[in-house]
Design a protein around this motif. Structure first.
Motif, PDB file in Angstrom:
ATOM      1  N   THR A 165       4.045  -1.992  -9.890  1.00  0.00           N
ATOM      2  CA  THR A 165       4.351  -2.265  -8.478  1.00  0.00           C
ATOM      3  C   THR A 165       3.534  -3.462  -7.993  1.00  0.00           C
ATOM      4  O   THR A 165       4.063  -4.397  -7.371  1.00  0.00           O
ATOM      5  CB  THR A 165       4.015  -1.013  -7.628  1.00  0.00           C
ATOM      6  OG1 THR A 165       4.782   0.068  -8.121  1.00  0.00           O
ATOM      7  CG2 THR A 165       4.322  -1.241  -6.155  1.00  0.00           C
ATOM      8  N   PRO A 197      -5.679   0.100 -10.133  1.00  0.00           N
ATOM      9  CA  PRO A 197      -4.481   0.932 -10.298  1.00  0.00           C
ATOM     10  C   PRO A 197      -4.797   2.193 -11.100  1.00  0.00           C
ATOM     11  O   PRO A 197      -5.538   2.150 -12.086  1.00  0.00           O
ATOM     12  CB  PRO A 197      -3.512   0.028 -11.074  1.00  0.00           C
ATOM     13  CG  PRO A 197      -4.083  -1.349 -10.976  1.00  0.00           C
ATOM     14  CD  PRO A 197      -5.555  -1.197 -10.820  1.00  0.00           C
ATOM     15  N   ARG A 237       0.815  -1.237   0.000  1.00  0.00           N
ATOM     16  CA  ARG A 237       0.000   0.000   0.000  1.00  0.00           C
ATOM     17  C   ARG A 237       0.846   1.284   0.000  1.00  0.00           C
ATOM     18  O   ARG A 237       0.595   2.189  -0.803  1.00  0.00           O
ATOM     19  CB  ARG A 237      -0.964  -0.059   1.194  1.00  0.00           C
ATOM     20  CG  ARG A 237      -1.827   1.150   1.484  1.00  0.00           C
ATOM     21  CD  ARG A 237      -2.915   1.415   0.469  1.00  0.00           C
ATOM     22  NE  ARG A 237      -2.481   2.384  -0.520  1.00  0.00           N
ATOM     23  CZ  ARG A 237      -3.253   2.878  -1.482  1.00  0.00           C
ATOM     24  NH1 ARG A 237      -4.488   2.448  -1.624  1.00  0.00           N
ATOM     25  NH2 ARG A 237      -2.796   3.750  -2.337  1.00  0.00           N
ATOM     26  N   THR A 262      -4.979   5.150  -6.328  1.00  0.00           N
ATOM     27  CA  THR A 262      -5.132   3.708  -6.545  1.00  0.00           C
ATOM     28  C   THR A 262      -5.874   3.082  -5.370  1.00  0.00           C
ATOM     29  O   THR A 262      -5.424   3.178  -4.223  1.00  0.00           O
ATOM     30  CB  THR A 262      -3.745   3.040  -6.721  1.00  0.00           C
ATOM     31  OG1 THR A 262      -3.207   3.451  -7.981  1.00  0.00           O
ATOM     32  CG2 THR A 262      -3.837   1.519  -6.693  1.00  0.00           C
ATOM     33  N   ARG A 313       3.510   1.964  -1.260  1.00  0.00           N
ATOM     34  CA  ARG A 313       4.260   2.199  -2.504  1.00  0.00           C
ATOM     35  C   ARG A 313       3.354   2.615  -3.663  1.00  0.00           C
ATOM     36  O   ARG A 313       3.821   2.797  -4.788  1.00  0.00           O
ATOM     37  CB  ARG A 313       5.043   0.920  -2.869  1.00  0.00           C
ATOM     38  CG  ARG A 313       6.144   0.649  -1.830  1.00  0.00           C
ATOM     39  CD  ARG A 313       6.588  -0.796  -1.804  1.00  0.00           C
ATOM     40  NE  ARG A 313       6.944  -1.310  -3.107  1.00  0.00           N
ATOM     41  CZ  ARG A 313       7.040  -2.601  -3.397  1.00  0.00           C
ATOM     42  NH1 ARG A 313       6.798  -3.505  -2.453  1.00  0.00           N
ATOM     43  NH2 ARG A 313       7.367  -2.989  -4.599  1.00  0.00           N
ATOM     44  N   LEU A 314       2.057   2.739  -3.386  1.00  0.00           N
ATOM     45  CA  LEU A 314       1.100   3.060  -4.462  1.00  0.00           C
ATOM     46  C   LEU A 314       0.652   4.522  -4.385  1.00  0.00           C
ATOM     47  O   LEU A 314       0.639   5.111  -3.297  1.00  0.00           O
ATOM     48  CB  LEU A 314      -0.126   2.157  -4.347  1.00  0.00           C
ATOM     49  CG  LEU A 314       0.144   0.655  -4.417  1.00  0.00           C
ATOM     50  CD1 LEU A 314      -1.136  -0.122  -4.121  1.00  0.00           C
ATOM     51  CD2 LEU A 314       0.710   0.275  -5.788  1.00  0.00           C
ATOM     52  N   GLY A 315       0.244   5.040  -5.545  1.00  0.00           N
ATOM     53  CA  GLY A 315      -0.280   6.406  -5.587  1.00  0.00           C
ATOM     54  C   GLY A 315      -1.598   6.511  -4.834  1.00  0.00           C
ATOM     55  O   GLY A 315      -2.290   5.509  -4.632  1.00  0.00           O
ATOM     56  N   ARG A 363       2.677   2.785 -13.418  1.00  0.00           N
ATOM     57  CA  ARG A 363       3.639   2.505 -12.339  1.00  0.00           C
ATOM     58  C   ARG A 363       2.992   1.658 -11.242  1.00  0.00           C
ATOM     59  O   ARG A 363       3.593   0.696 -10.750  1.00  0.00           O
ATOM     60  CB  ARG A 363       4.146   3.838 -11.786  1.00  0.00           C
ATOM     61  CG  ARG A 363       5.385   3.699 -10.947  1.00  0.00           C
ATOM     62  CD  ARG A 363       5.949   5.060 -10.522  1.00  0.00           C
ATOM     63  NE  ARG A 363       6.735   4.875  -9.311  1.00  0.00           N
ATOM     64  CZ  ARG A 363       6.217   4.893  -8.099  1.00  0.00           C
ATOM     65  NH1 ARG A 363       4.925   5.085  -7.906  1.00  0.00           N
ATOM     66  NH2 ARG A 363       7.003   4.696  -7.053  1.00  0.00           N
ATOM     67  N   ASP A 364       1.767   1.981 -10.882  1.00  0.00           N
ATOM     68  CA  ASP A 364       1.102   1.201  -9.825  1.00  0.00           C
ATOM     69  C   ASP A 364       0.758  -0.208 -10.306  1.00  0.00           C
ATOM     70  O   ASP A 364       0.810  -1.170  -9.535  1.00  0.00           O
ATOM     71  CB  ASP A 364      -0.146   1.937  -9.316  1.00  0.00           C
ATOM     72  CG  ASP A 364       0.237   3.079  -8.377  1.00  0.00           C
ATOM     73  OD1 ASP A 364       1.454   3.257  -8.139  1.00  0.00           O
ATOM     74  OD2 ASP A 364      -0.664   3.791  -7.900  1.00  0.00           O
TER      75      ASP A 364
END
Ligand SMILES: Cc1cc2nc3c(=O)[nH]c(=O)nc-3n(C[C@H](O)[C@H](O)[C@H](O)COP(=O)(O)OP(=O)(O)OC[C@H]3O[C@@H](n4cnc5c(N)ncnc54)[C@H](O)[C@@H]3O)c2cc1C
Length: 324
Positions: free
Chosen positions: A65, A57, A24, A31, A26-28, A61-62
């Protein structure tokens, strides 16, 4: 903790909780990422349990990840479109469901060279409507298929004599290792209700080729003709579309009808009285009801006609051969 240190077993609640807690941060922010997300309402037949892990997402990038972390932890990944070709098992899905529900994937961009870029999360209904508005023709056959572009690519959706891949120039997709690439139509292995590359990779968007510019009124008229045809021939109750593939040179619906199965029921799962290749949910059908009805239909059609029907609808996160 890193994902590599998620050490419990997938049967263990803590395994999934720890994965979420590790990934979590590491996500925008846009998302969505949740545990035990109910899936029935995200499908058209409204059957089934929850996803152990669920994400929408908001960026490439997400996606990367989530997919790389899932692969490292041995968690299977399942893309989700509009859930119009799926039956979710009652026990839910033991993996990470990745839905293309974020607006980032709903793009519609006519290009100066006459081609059209669409996001995989764009609803087919919106693709038809928007194309008609700008006078782009060739997508009318997709009207009434209640999926999005990604689901239509994976399934090579077809109707009224047209197929999704008839209009595809290129597909952009993300592989399980997080690599993003674009493949031309010629590089992809496409078949009846199937695109081999999208069996594992997730489509992010596609470049489509309209037939030719035309006037908006004639596109709208053609869409109305198709809409009317569907309304007359398909049930309104919740369903997942055609349950079985048409056997070569034959019609699954006709075989089921000729086997006297219209109206046949297991629990609240019923063979539609309007179209025999549809199973409708008459209220609170379970996946167990539907699977039992599929078994019954296959046996009766095989006994009467010597034809083994193959499901077209997908059993989400499982294989039909394991339950039939
Ligand atoms: C009333 C009704 C009428 C229908 N009529 C037709 C018809 O005329 N013709 C027809 O072909 N189908 C028809 N269908 C079936 C269904 O709408 C299509 O197969 C549609 O293309 C599925 O799209 P979806 O977004 O709902 O995919 P989903 O059901 O969400 O997913 C289907 C499969 O595609 C995978 N998937 C989803 N998104 C992606 C992605 N971005 N990348 C890779 N894989 C992905 C999923 O993991 C799953 O394996 C009908 C269904 C209903 C309920």
């Amino acid at each position: 903790m890193t994902t590599a240190t998620v050490s419990r077993l997938p049967g263990d609640v803590a395994f999934w909780d720890e994965f979420l807690a590790a990934v979590r941060p590491r996500l925008g922010e846009t998302t969505k990422f949740t545990r035990e997300e109910p899936l029935a309402a995200k499908t058209t037949i409204r059957i089934g349990g929850a996803a152990r892990l669920y994400a929408e997402p908001g960026s490439v990038r997400d996606f990367q990840t989530l997919m790389v972390a899932a692969a490292a932890a041995g968690i299977p990944v399942f893309p989700l479109g509009r859930g119009s070709n799926l039956v979710v098992p009652d026990e839910g899905v033991a993996g990470l469901v990745l839905a293309l529900a974020h607006e980032a994937w709903a793009g519609f961009e006519p290009r100066p060279d006459g081609l059209l870029w669409v996001g995989a999360g764009l609803r087919l209904k919106n693709l038809c409507g928007l194309a008609a508005k700008v006078g782009l023709t060739g997508f009318e056959f997709l009207e009434g298929i209640p999926g999005n572009v990604g689901g239509a690519l994976r399934m090579n959706a077809g109707a009224m004599g047209g197929w999704m891949f008839d209009v595809v120039e290129e597909v952009r997709f993300i592989s399980l290792d997080g690599t993003v690439r674009t493949a031309s139509r010629a590089e992809l292995h496409v078949d009846y209700r199937h695109c081999a590359e999208l069996q594992t990779a997730i489509a992010l968007g596609a470049l489509l080729r309209p037939v030719a510019p035309t006037d908006t009124e004639s596109v709208a008229r053609q869409i109305d003709v198709y809409k009317k045809k569907r309304q007359e021939s398909q049930p309104r109750d919740p369903s997942a579309g055609c349950i079985f593939k048409n056997p070569p040179g034959n019609s699954a619906g006709r075989l089921i009808d000729q086997s006297g199965l219209k109206g046949e029921r297991v629990g609240d799962a019923e063979v539609s009285l309007i179209h025999a290749n549809f199973i409708v949910n008459r209220g609170s059908a379970t996946s167990a009801d539907l699977i039992a009805l599929v078994r019954k239909i296959r046996k009766r059609v095989d006994d009467a006609h010597g034809v083994e029907l193959e499901p077209e609808v997908l059993l989400y996160g499982k294989e039909w051969r394991d339950v039939l």
